[in-house]
Each structure stands twice: as C-alpha cells, then as structure tokens.
Design a protein around this motif. Structure first.
Motif, short mmCIF file in Angstrom:
data_model
loop_
_atom_site.label_atom_id
_atom_site.label_comp_id
_atom_site.label_asym_id
_atom_site.label_seq_id
_atom_site.Cartn_x
_atom_site.Cartn_y
_atom_site.Cartn_z
N TYR A 66 -20.93 21.49 42.36
CA TYR A 66 -19.50 22.34 42.33
C TYR A 66 -18.34 22.31 42.62
O TYR A 66 -17.58 22.85 41.70
CB TYR A 66 -19.73 23.12 44.12
N ASP A 87 -22.21 31.52 44.39
CA ASP A 87 -22.22 29.81 44.73
C ASP A 87 -21.77 29.23 45.30
O ASP A 87 -22.70 28.59 46.39
CB ASP A 87 -21.67 29.34 43.25
N THR A 88 -20.88 29.77 46.22
CA THR A 88 -19.67 29.15 47.04
C THR A 88 -21.47 29.19 48.37
O THR A 88 -21.27 28.53 49.07
CB THR A 88 -18.59 29.59 47.90
#
Length: 228
Positions: A66, A87-88
């Motif tokens: 990330y 994604d977070t």
C-alpha cells in the motif's frame, strides 16, 4: 463520482510484480489466522506464536504494498485514499484481508485481451469467491470472540459457520448469535457485505435475463407473437 486517475507506468509494473507475493501473503494470512483460532486450545504455544508471526508478516506485506503504491501513484495521501477506498478498508479490517485474493484474481483477468468468462459470469464468480472467503473469515472471527464468552450460543466452529451462512444470506434465524462486542461488530460488517454481495448478484442476474430476452426479441421476425 470521479473516475480513478490512470496509473503511472511504474505503478503498473509494481502491481504486476506483486500479484504473486500478495496472493501468497493473503493465503498465508488466512491459514495462519485459521490455525491460531481453531487450535488455540490444542496446539503448543510455540505453534500459536508462529501462526501469529505469519499473520503479522502477511499484514506487513499488505502495508508495504500500500505504501509503495501510494508513493508511485504521485497522488496526495487523502486523494489516494479516496480513489483506493476499497484497498484502504481491506488493509485496516482483518475480516476483509483474505478478500485480497479475489482482487488479485480480478487483476489477472483484466490483463487478458479477451477474458475467458463473460462480464456476468465474472461477477458471479467474484461474488462467489468473495462470499466464501468472507464467510470463512467471519466465522473464524466470531468464533474467536465467542467461544469462551459467558452466555455465548456460538460454542463450536460449526455454530460459527452456520451463523455466517445465515447472516450472509440475510436470513438471520436467530438460533445462534454473538453476545460479545467484538462478535457483534463483526456481525455488522458481515451483514453489510452480505447485503452488498446479494445486491450485486441479483442485479447481474436480472441484467443478464433482460439482455437474453432482448436478443430473442430482436431475432424474432416482425409481427410474430412471443408465444408463436
């Protein structure tokens, strides 16, 4: 809603390079977490510590990926979070980390000039994989919180799996339910994901039916009734 900005070439190369490591890390995370939860009464402490180390190392791989993608994107942190919200969330919530395997499979499919499956088939496959992984991870998480809790009705992993299936299907029989704070927070997440997945599958199937009937109507000669 704004479209996600195109990826810089370096980020594209990084994503392709990390497909296999991320898939391995996702599988290792799920395996280590499952062994630690299911064997916490039977396994020696050294094995439980090893499983914990595997899950933390896998999470570290997610964090590193990330961070690198944030740097390569050229975007500010807030804009990157907005454009990579899923994604977070997956990075922050343990329940959703195994779902990374589905996103990696989606990346591989997108790289093919002509995917083997149609759009609607891919939606069904992705939804099925996500439901299976999410249900298994949710059952593990709830079982971890509930197994030793006073007054709990989820006493075995089988109870947890049954609860996860009923919750994801939005049935909610109520014969078993979490009583701890952690278990109930997990239940809220599983409910929300179950509703979203059910809506995606239902909408995709309905759209496929409409297109199939539309193609049949277009092939029918003018003036011919549907039942002819």
């Amino acid at each position: 809603m704004r479209d996600r900005p195109p990826k810089p070439p370096r980020q594209e190369r990084w994503d392709r390079r990390m497909e296999t490591p991320l898939a391995v890390a996702s599988l290792a995370y799920l395996t280590g977490y499952a062994v630690r939860v299911l064997g916490h009464h039977d396994l020696p402490q050294v094995w439980l510590d090893l499983c914990l180390a595997v899950t933390l190392a896998s999470w570290a791989v997610f964090i590193a990926d990330y961070g690198v993608r944030l740097r390569l994107s050229g975007l500010g942190p807030l804009r990157f979070v907005r454009t990579h919200l899923l994604d977070t969330v997956v990075l922050l919530l343990p329940l959703l980390r195994p779902v990374r395997m589905v996103t990696i499979y989606d990346r591989v499919q997108r790289r093919q000039e002509k995917p083997r499956l149609s759009l609607y088939a891919r939606v069904m496959v992705y939804a099925g994989l996500t439901t299976t992984l999410l249900g298994f991870a949710g059952a593990l998480t709830v079982y971890q919180y509930e197994v030793d809790a006073p007054g709990a009705t989820i006493r075995t992993f089988g109870d947890a799996v049954w609860w996860a299936c009923a919750t994801l299907a939005t049935v909610g029989y109520g014969d078993v339910s979490p009583v701890t704070t952690g278990g109930r927070v997990t239940a809220v997440g599983v409910m929300a994901c179950g509703l979203a997945l059910l809506g995606a599958v239902t909408g995709s199937f309905s759209s496929w039916l409409i297109q199939a009937f539309t193609r049949e109507d277009e092939k029918r000669p003018p003036g011919e009734s549907p039942g002819a």
